[in-house]
Design a protein around this motif. Structure first.
Motif, mmCIF file in Angstrom:
data_model
loop_
_atom_site.group_PDB
_atom_site.id
_atom_site.type_symbol
_atom_site.label_atom_id
_atom_site.label_comp_id
_atom_site.label_asym_id
_atom_site.label_seq_id
_atom_site.Cartn_x
_atom_site.Cartn_y
_atom_site.Cartn_z
ATOM 1 N N ALA A 161 0.698 -0.807 0.136
ATOM 2 C CA ALA A 161 -0.027 -0.180 -0.180
ATOM 3 C C ALA A 161 0.860 1.300 -0.104
ATOM 4 C CB ALA A 161 -0.831 0.021 0.876
ATOM 5 N N ARG A 162 1.934 1.018 1.044
ATOM 6 C CA ARG A 162 2.530 2.427 1.134
ATOM 7 C C ARG A 162 3.684 2.574 -0.665
ATOM 8 N NH1 ARG A 162 4.369 3.945 5.708
ATOM 9 N NH2 ARG A 162 3.618 3.165 7.633
ATOM 10 N N ALA A 163 4.160 1.922 -1.177
ATOM 11 C CA ALA A 163 4.344 1.712 -2.454
ATOM 12 C C ALA A 163 3.422 2.351 -3.558
ATOM 13 C CB ALA A 163 5.051 0.286 -2.644
ATOM 14 N N ALA A 164 2.668 1.451 -3.403
ATOM 15 C CA ALA A 164 1.411 2.117 -4.311
ATOM 16 C C ALA A 164 0.654 3.443 -4.023
ATOM 17 C CB ALA A 164 0.085 0.690 -3.961
ATOM 18 N N VAL A 165 0.748 3.999 -3.523
ATOM 19 C CA VAL A 165 0.782 5.614 -3.004
ATOM 20 C C VAL A 165 1.941 6.345 -3.363
ATOM 21 C CG1 VAL A 165 -0.168 7.019 -1.189
ATOM 22 C CG2 VAL A 165 -0.977 4.893 -1.102
ATOM 23 N N VAL A 166 2.621 6.032 -2.983
ATOM 24 C CA VAL A 166 4.374 7.102 -3.570
ATOM 25 C C VAL A 166 3.893 6.543 -5.235
ATOM 26 C CG1 VAL A 166 6.844 7.177 -3.802
ATOM 27 C CG2 VAL A 166 5.281 6.094 -1.534
ATOM 28 N N VAL A 167 3.846 5.532 -5.690
ATOM 29 C CA VAL A 167 4.111 5.854 -7.410
ATOM 30 C C VAL A 167 2.992 6.813 -7.928
ATOM 31 C CG1 VAL A 167 3.297 3.994 -9.240
ATOM 32 C CG2 VAL A 167 5.259 3.458 -7.170
ATOM 33 N N ALA A 168 1.816 5.798 -7.742
ATOM 34 C CA ALA A 168 0.173 7.135 -8.026
ATOM 35 C C ALA A 168 0.769 8.176 -7.795
ATOM 36 C CB ALA A 168 -0.750 6.724 -7.207
ATOM 37 N N LEU A 169 0.781 9.407 -6.675
ATOM 38 C CA LEU A 169 1.302 9.927 -6.918
ATOM 39 C C LEU A 169 2.463 10.802 -7.092
ATOM 40 C CD1 LEU A 169 1.457 10.478 -2.014
ATOM 41 C CD2 LEU A 169 -0.622 11.290 -4.332
ATOM 42 N N PHE A 170 3.262 10.204 -7.805
ATOM 43 C CA PHE A 170 4.688 10.736 -7.832
ATOM 44 C C PHE A 170 4.496 10.842 -9.531
ATOM 45 C CE2 PHE A 170 8.746 10.312 -10.073
ATOM 46 C CZ PHE A 170 9.502 11.287 -9.322
ATOM 47 N N THR A 171 3.435 9.626 -9.865
ATOM 48 C CA THR A 171 3.158 9.689 -11.845
ATOM 49 C C THR A 171 2.622 10.890 -11.734
ATOM 50 O OG1 THR A 171 3.628 6.717 -11.431
ATOM 51 C CG2 THR A 171 2.041 8.185 -13.182
ATOM 52 N N ALA A 172 1.418 10.593 -11.036
ATOM 53 C CA ALA A 172 0.470 12.474 -11.011
ATOM 54 C C ALA A 172 1.141 13.523 -11.221
ATOM 55 C CB ALA A 172 -0.858 11.778 -10.015
ATOM 56 N N ALA A 173 2.098 13.493 -10.076
ATOM 57 C CA ALA A 173 2.843 14.930 -10.547
ATOM 58 C C ALA A 173 3.784 15.332 -11.331
ATOM 59 C CB ALA A 173 4.004 14.438 -8.956
ATOM 60 N N VAL A 174 4.267 14.163 -12.200
ATOM 61 C CA VAL A 174 4.976 14.372 -13.617
ATOM 62 C C VAL A 174 4.328 14.489 -14.659
ATOM 63 C CG1 VAL A 174 6.443 12.720 -14.984
ATOM 64 C CG2 VAL A 174 7.158 12.445 -12.392
ATOM 65 N N ALA A 175 3.541 14.141 -14.060
ATOM 66 C CA ALA A 175 2.455 13.761 -15.360
ATOM 67 C C ALA A 175 2.218 15.762 -15.828
ATOM 68 C CB ALA A 175 0.858 12.814 -15.189
ATOM 69 N N GLY A 176 1.570 16.188 -14.682
ATOM 70 C CA GLY A 176 1.305 17.462 -13.866
ATOM 71 C C GLY A 176 2.482 18.337 -14.339
ATOM 72 N N LEU A 177 3.892 18.161 -14.489
ATOM 73 C CA LEU A 177 5.520 19.335 -14.996
ATOM 74 C C LEU A 177 5.302 18.950 -15.988
ATOM 75 C CD1 LEU A 177 7.199 17.622 -11.708
ATOM 76 C CD2 LEU A 177 6.342 20.420 -12.021
ATOM 77 N N ALA A 178 4.972 17.379 -16.979
ATOM 78 C CA ALA A 178 5.076 17.613 -18.621
ATOM 79 C C ALA A 178 3.822 18.719 -18.915
ATOM 80 C CB ALA A 178 4.837 16.430 -18.807
#
Length: 457
Positions: A121-138
């Motif tokens: 659960a901890r890893a999945a949350v970090v992956v989801a949040l980071f992916t969404a943040a990178v999409a926003g930066l892109a």
């Protein structure tokens, strides 16, 4: 007494909070390094710093940036295009260290071992949040640079390696006379989000493999994997630290210290890890043409600029004898990794020869993975072109790629040699297993408790 294996619910509030903290600190550190590096290089004099920083951060996690534009000269139209595939590893390494640090610290409160469901659960949350943040930066990583009154480009108009594209466009504009128009850049959002997801998964996996504490149920595997993984990570980070020290000395004596500092901040891991693979005799090949050639240091620029062909230690040493120091430095790194693997491997009741062989095999596997990974991370390609009336008016290209197959074989060979030598040294000095990590229950490889290990997290 409550059993350690009794099921318990995932504390989602804490999981989400620590995930936000890990991703937030990582992105903040990456943005700070990227912005400072671009500022020192002078990029913010021609392009907005915010979009340039966003573009550079997405590049650091595998995003691809495209340049485009329209230019007119004396009534004639020209189209500018470019693409860059380059990882600014100074930015990427900053984010990886921060997210790994916060993520591992968040697991300490779950000692004597975080449960697999909570870990997932901890890893999945970090992956989801980071992916969404990178999409926003892109999405935010796009800007346009105006070209007015003459040939553009002092090399500072676009983020990172795109400064070279600006120079390439400028060379082509010289053939068209006085110009006006614009050249912009944008980030591929889908590719950046996918690259960000893969990047954060690899970072979390390395953090768990190299961390001193193993998750519950993973103790035996962790005791096998952790010594070599943590040893190679340590020596590679020490190599980067040495590179930064050299760059700091160079900045003091250079006529443009800010540019040297900015380049070192963004690209020191690229240069150091490329030099490491080259020193371990991994063959490289590449080509350079047009104004992008000036982006390469000497003597690499002369080798790629003269003819397309392999880049080897011998070929570079013919132009600069100091290149022969690379194999020596790389061999020292491999030996250091072998010694660290030995002192972090729990000792076993076996003959000395078998114990040394065990360390050598583990280091060989780690080297066979680490060396091609470095080759893939430090390879790059940059291309720029200018066309008028459908005819190419100017172009520039720069690429450098290593042999992954040779890197696997050489990594295994060097790892085995370094592991054998390091294991023998550890046995002779009595330090074998002196820094072995504990498992999820606080015991080392021989079942001993936490004597000497300090307080629990």
């Amino acid at each position: 007494m409550t059993s350690d294996r009794a099921p318990r619910a995932v504390p989602w509030g804490r999981v989400v909070a620590t995930g936000v903290a890990a991703v937030g600190w990582a992105l903040l550190g990456m943005a700070a390094v990227a912005a400072l590096g671009l500022h020192l290089l002078g990029t913010d004099r021609r392009a907005a710093l915010g979009p340039s920083t966003a573009a550079l951060v997405t590049m650091a996690v595998g995003g691809r940036v495209h340049a485009f534009g329209n230019v007119s000269a004396f009534g004639r139209g020209a189209a500018a295009t470019g693409v860059i595939g380059l990882l600014p590893l100074g930015v990427a390494l900053t984010g990886a260290l921060l997210v790994a640090r916060v993520f591992l610290r968040s697991l300490r409160g779950a000692d004597p071992g975080v449960r697999p469901t909570e870990l997932a659960a901890r890893a999945a949350v970090v992956v989801a949040l980071f992916t969404a943040a990178v999409a926003g930066l892109a999405w935010a990583g796009q800007d346009t640079v105006s070209l007015r009154g003459g040939p553009a480009g002092d090399g500072n108009g676009l983020p990172g390696g795109l400064a070279g594209l600006d120079g390439a466009f400028s060379r082509g504009l010289d053939t068209l006379g006085r110009t006006h128009g614009s050249v912009g850049f944008r980030v591929d959002t889908a590719a950046s989000a996918g690259g960000g997801a893969l990047w954060i998964v690899v970072v979390l996996a390395l953090a768990l493999a190299a961390g001193r504490r193993a998750p519950a149920g993973c103790g035996p595997v962790h005791r096998v994997v952790r010594p070599a993984v943590s040893a190679w990570c340590t020596v590679l980070l020490l190599a980067v630290a040495a590179g930064l020290a050299v760059a700091a000395c160079a900045a003091v004596t250079d006529d443009h210290p800010a540019r040297v500092a900015g380049g070192a901040l963004l690209g020191t891991p690229n240069a150091v890890w490329f030099a490491t693979t080259l020193g371990l005799f991994v063959p490289w090949s590449g080509r350079a043409s047009g104004p992008l050639t000036v982006l390469l240091p000497d003597p690499l620029g002369r080798v790629l600029g003269s003819a397309r062909g392999p880049v080897t230690v011998r070929g570079l040493a013919e132009l600069d004898g100091r290149v022969w120091l690379l194999p020596v430095a790389a061999a020292v790194l491999v030996l250091a990794a072998g010694v660290l693997t030995a002192v972090r491997t729990p000792p076993a009741d076996a003959p000395p020869g078998r114990r040394v062989a065990r360390i050598a095999v583990r280091d060989a596997v780690a080297g066979a993975v680490a060396l091609p990974a470095l080759v893939g991370l430090t390879g790059f390609s940059v291309a720029a072109g200018l066309s008028a009336f459908g005819v190419d008016a100017a172009g520039a290209a720069l690429s450098l790629h290593g042999s992954l197959g040779r890197a696997v074989l050489l990594g295994a060979a060097w790892g085995a040699a370094g592991g054998a030598a390091g294991g023998a040294l550890a046995l002779l000095t009595g330090t074998e297993g002196s820094r072995a990590a504990r498992d999820g229950n606080g015991r080392d490889g021989n079942g001993r408790g936490r004597n000497g290990w300090g307080r629990e997290g």
